[in-house]
Design a protein around this motif. Structure first.
Motif, short mmCIF file in Angstrom:
data_model
loop_
_atom_site.label_atom_id
_atom_site.label_comp_id
_atom_site.label_asym_id
_atom_site.label_seq_id
_atom_site.Cartn_x
_atom_site.Cartn_y
_atom_site.Cartn_z
N LEU A 107 0.83 -1.20 0.00
CA LEU A 107 0.00 0.00 0.00
C LEU A 107 0.87 1.25 0.00
O LEU A 107 1.53 1.55 0.98
N GLY A 108 0.84 1.96 -1.12
CA GLY A 108 1.78 3.05 -1.35
C GLY A 108 3.00 2.50 -2.05
O GLY A 108 4.13 2.73 -1.65
N CYS A 109 2.76 1.74 -3.13
CA CYS A 109 3.80 0.92 -3.75
C CYS A 109 4.85 1.73 -4.51
O CYS A 109 5.92 1.21 -4.82
N GLY A 110 4.55 3.01 -4.84
CA GLY A 110 5.50 3.77 -5.63
C GLY A 110 5.77 3.09 -6.96
O GLY A 110 4.86 2.57 -7.60
N ILE A 111 7.02 3.04 -7.36
CA ILE A 111 7.36 2.43 -8.65
C ILE A 111 7.40 0.91 -8.59
O ILE A 111 7.66 0.25 -9.58
N GLY A 112 7.16 0.34 -7.39
CA GLY A 112 6.98 -1.11 -7.28
C GLY A 112 8.16 -1.91 -6.79
O GLY A 112 8.19 -3.13 -6.97
N ALA A 113 9.15 -1.28 -6.13
CA ALA A 113 10.35 -2.02 -5.73
C ALA A 113 10.04 -3.14 -4.74
O ALA A 113 10.49 -4.27 -4.91
N ASP A 114 9.30 -2.85 -3.68
CA ASP A 114 8.99 -3.89 -2.70
C ASP A 114 8.05 -4.93 -3.28
O ASP A 114 8.20 -6.13 -3.01
N ALA A 115 7.09 -4.49 -4.09
CA ALA A 115 6.19 -5.45 -4.73
C ALA A 115 6.96 -6.39 -5.65
O ALA A 115 6.67 -7.58 -5.74
N LEU A 116 7.97 -5.85 -6.34
CA LEU A 116 8.81 -6.66 -7.22
C LEU A 116 9.51 -7.76 -6.44
O LEU A 116 9.54 -8.93 -6.86
N ALA A 117 10.05 -7.41 -5.27
CA ALA A 117 10.74 -8.41 -4.45
C ALA A 117 9.78 -9.46 -3.93
O ALA A 117 10.11 -10.65 -3.86
N SER B 210 -8.92 -8.62 1.99
CA SER B 210 -8.71 -9.46 0.80
C SER B 210 -7.32 -10.07 0.75
O SER B 210 -7.01 -10.84 -0.16
N VAL B 211 -6.47 -9.72 1.74
CA VAL B 211 -5.09 -10.22 1.74
C VAL B 211 -4.74 -10.76 3.12
O VAL B 211 -5.45 -10.53 4.11
N ASP B 212 -3.63 -11.51 3.18
CA ASP B 212 -3.16 -12.08 4.46
C ASP B 212 -2.28 -11.12 5.24
O ASP B 212 -2.16 -11.22 6.46
N ALA B 213 -1.59 -10.22 4.52
CA ALA B 213 -0.60 -9.37 5.17
C ALA B 213 -0.51 -8.04 4.43
O ALA B 213 -0.92 -7.92 3.27
N LEU B 214 0.06 -7.04 5.13
CA LEU B 214 0.13 -5.69 4.58
C LEU B 214 1.56 -5.18 4.63
O LEU B 214 2.32 -5.49 5.54
N TYR B 215 1.88 -4.36 3.63
CA TYR B 215 3.13 -3.62 3.65
C TYR B 215 2.82 -2.18 3.30
O TYR B 215 2.24 -1.90 2.24
N PHE B 216 3.14 -1.26 4.21
CA PHE B 216 2.86 0.16 4.01
C PHE B 216 4.15 0.93 3.76
O PHE B 216 5.14 0.74 4.47
N ASP B 217 4.09 1.82 2.79
CA ASP B 217 5.15 2.83 2.61
C ASP B 217 4.44 4.17 2.51
O ASP B 217 4.22 4.69 1.41
N PRO B 218 4.04 4.75 3.66
CA PRO B 218 3.25 5.98 3.61
C PRO B 218 4.00 7.10 2.89
O PRO B 218 5.21 7.26 3.04
N ALA B 219 3.25 7.86 2.08
CA ALA B 219 3.86 8.99 1.38
C ALA B 219 4.33 10.02 2.39
O ALA B 219 3.57 10.50 3.23
N ARG B 220 5.63 10.35 2.31
CA ARG B 220 6.23 11.30 3.24
C ARG B 220 6.80 12.51 2.52
O ARG B 220 7.62 13.24 3.05
N ARG B 221 6.35 12.68 1.27
CA ARG B 221 6.73 13.86 0.49
C ARG B 221 5.48 14.43 -0.17
O ARG B 221 4.48 13.73 -0.32
#
Length: 396
Positions: free
Chosen positions: A105-115, A160-171
């Motif tokens: 959630l807050g995936c940006g360009i997708g680096a963490d999602a890619l991993a 809808s998912v088992d787990a969450l990963y947040f990268d809140p927008a800080r800019r």
């Protein structure tokens, strides 16, 4: 990058042109490349878009290695993106916890999602910015288990998912020339929402390394990560992705080496004492995690001065958690006499460090009028109640 730039780029012609460009270099080569492409009949808008991407791909190699050559970026998206080596560690936590469906959630360009997708986890990457979501979709296209949603974390169906990963927008919003948001209440999503969601299912949260420690939840594992000497993030972990009994961790990544200090809480400080033959500067992650006391005890060392993050001993001990220096001499801090002493020792290359004193190293340097072939490190700090200048040699 604006939507019109993306539309220029995300065509068969635009992507072919981008992939055909030679390695990006600064200087007159850029001018020649632009002129050549315009002469071949490409529009100014398309040339501008592909040259921007070529520059960002070159810049991205430090974070993504060879993967950067097939990715797309925005300026701010690249700046905020997780390094691939760090994202892989994040993803490993979710795999080890046995979850199969993760929302980024807050995936940006997708680096963490890619991993995450690279570990065959099902990942839904969500970003509220249309251009950023489109770029994430392009970057994640090779992974069949990844899906990208243009939407808001606040309205996403967390169930809808088992787990969450947040990268809140800080800019602030935008793709270039953004500014840092300092009030956590203005993060998107804000931390109240994030921490409430984190108590419902396994969750990771990426935040800036300078996060106010008063905001650290008591039930989270807080891990500070440094890469090649730079602290890059504070990671908060909840539920099954947190490690039992660990609430403070300092992870130091240098090249291919990985070392970590962990503890159940902030470590107790050690007492200050006289300056010894060696001075240690703890890694920034150790300082942020407040594990200086534990580090000092492993080194058989003590603080140079209370509340100052330098430790010292008469014995040299190798450690990945601190840089070591051999103490040469100690002077009272006085600019005129220090200039004289450095000149007498023919020191022309000087690394200046300071803690616990109101000194600007950049302003001090020209006043010292350095000359000579020798090099050293100068620490300006307090020791035994006095302002001192410690001349030392870097060992690590």
């Amino acid at each position: 990058m604006e939507r019109t730039d993306l539309e220029q780029l995300m065509t068969a012609e635009g992507l072919r042109l981008l992939d055909s460009l030679p390695p990006y270099t600064n200087g007159s080569n850029i001018v020649r490349s632009v002129a050549a492409l315009r002469k071949e009949g490409y529009s100014a808008a398309l040339v501008g878009a592909v040259m921007t991407q070529a520059r960002l791909r070159a810049k991205a190699r430090s974070k993504f290695g060879e993967f950067a050559e097939r990715m797309l970026f925005t300026e701010s998206g690249l700046e905020q993106a997780t390094r691939l080596s760090v994202a892989a560690l994040h993803a490993g936590r979710f795999r080890s916890a046995g979850v199969t469906r993760v929302a980024d959630l807050g995936c940006g360009i997708g680096a963490d999602a890619l991993a995450l997708a690279a570990l065959d986890l099902s990942v839904t990457a969500v970003d509220r910015d249309e251009v950023t979501a489109a770029i994430a979709a392009y970057n994640l296209a090779p992974f069949p288990t990844a899906d990208v949603v243009h939407g808001d974390a606040l309205t996403f169906d967390l169930g809808s998912v088992d787990a969450l990963y947040f990268d809140p927008a800080r800019r602030t919003e935008g793709h270039t020339n953004t500014s840092r948001i300092t009030d956590p209440a203005d993060f998107s999503p804000n931390l109240d929402f994030v921490f409430a969601a984190a108590r419902e299912r396994p969750t990771g949260v990426k935040l800036g390394p300078g996060l106010d420690r008063e905001l650290l939840p008591a039930d989270a594992e807080a891990q500070w990560i440094s890469v090649d000497g730079q602290v890059v993030e504070t990671g908060l972990w909840f539920g099954a992705v947190a490690r039992p009994g660990i609430h403070r961790a300092a992870l130091v990544l240098r090249g291919t080496e990985r070392n970590e200090m962990t503890a159940a809480a902030d470590s107790d400080d050690v007492e200050p004492g006289p300056l010894g033959g060696y001075l240690y500067e703890p890694d920034g992650s150790v300082i942020r995690a407040r594990l200086i006391g534990d580090l000092a005890r492993t080194l058989g060392a003590h603080l140079v001065s209370a509340q100052i993050a330098y430790v010292t001993s008469d014995t040299l001990v190798e450690t990945p958690f601190a840089s070591a220096f051999r103490v040469r001499e100690v002077f009272a801090y006085n600019v005129s006499s220090l200039k004289r002493e450095l000149r007498a020792r023919r020191i022309g290359s000087l690394e200046i460090k300071k803690r616990g004193v109101d000194v600007d190293p950049a302003a001090l340097r020209p006043k010292l009028a350095l000359q000579g072939p020798e090099k050293a490190t100068l620490f300006i700090t307090r020791s035994e109640g006095k302002h001192v200048a410690i001349l030392a040699d870097r060992l690590s």
